[in-house]
Design a protein around this motif. Sequence first.
Motif, PDB file in Angstrom:
ATOM      1  N   VAL A  47       0.876  -1.164   0.000  1.00 41.71           N
ATOM      2  CA  VAL A  47       0.000   0.000   0.000  1.00 41.71           C
ATOM      3  C   VAL A  47       0.914   1.215   0.000  1.00 41.71           C
ATOM      4  N   VAL A  49       0.955   5.396  -0.173  1.00 38.08           N
ATOM      5  CA  VAL A  49       0.141   6.593   0.035  1.00 38.08           C
ATOM      6  C   VAL A  49       1.032   7.828  -0.029  1.00 38.08           C
ATOM      7  N   GLY A  73      -2.920  12.100  -0.488  1.00 39.89           N
ATOM      8  CA  GLY A  73      -4.187  11.430  -0.204  1.00 39.89           C
ATOM      9  C   GLY A  73      -4.530  10.320  -1.173  1.00 39.89           C
ATOM     10  N   ARG A  74      -3.871  10.275  -2.345  1.00 44.87           N
ATOM     11  CA  ARG A  74      -4.119   9.201  -3.307  1.00 44.87           C
ATOM     12  C   ARG A  74      -3.422   7.941  -2.827  1.00 44.87           C
ATOM     13  N   VAL A  75      -4.086   6.832  -2.959  1.00 47.77           N
ATOM     14  CA  VAL A  75      -3.575   5.547  -2.492  1.00 47.77           C
ATOM     15  C   VAL A  75      -3.410   4.615  -3.678  1.00 47.77           C
ATOM     16  N   CYS A  76      -2.290   3.930  -3.738  1.00 41.63           N
ATOM     17  CA  CYS A  76      -2.038   2.924  -4.757  1.00 41.63           C
ATOM     18  C   CYS A  76      -1.892   1.579  -4.045  1.00 41.63           C
ATOM     19  N   CYS A  77      -2.718   0.627  -4.414  1.00 38.13           N
ATOM     20  CA  CYS A  77      -2.653  -0.723  -3.853  1.00 38.13           C
ATOM     21  C   CYS A  77      -2.029  -1.634  -4.901  1.00 38.13           C
TER      22      CYS A  77
END
Length: 103
Positions: A47, A49, A73-77
């Motif tokens: 994860v 962020v 604030g953007r999240v990359c999983c």
Amino acid sequence: MRFLDAASYTAERAWGATDLATLDDATVRLHWTDQPYKWHVNDGPEVFVVLDGAVDMHYRVDGVERVERLTPGRVCCVEAGDAHVAHPAPQARVLVVERRGSV
């Protein structure tokens, strides 16, 4: 308890990090960088962020390279097996949660 100001965090080298916590077999780290990482594939989920700055996350889908801009604030999983590389634009502070010992 400890408190950190992510917006002012820097490291001695690109992708330098401070370990924030270990949760069972996962680590939580705060990274600072002003240089791209390297193309890699994690052996487990990750994860990612963005807390400050911006990151262009390059990744491949069916052999085709794509780019997604990550801002605060953007999240990359990222799933195990996903080829990817992060390029800060121009620098970034990133919270990363991943399997302990992952690349």
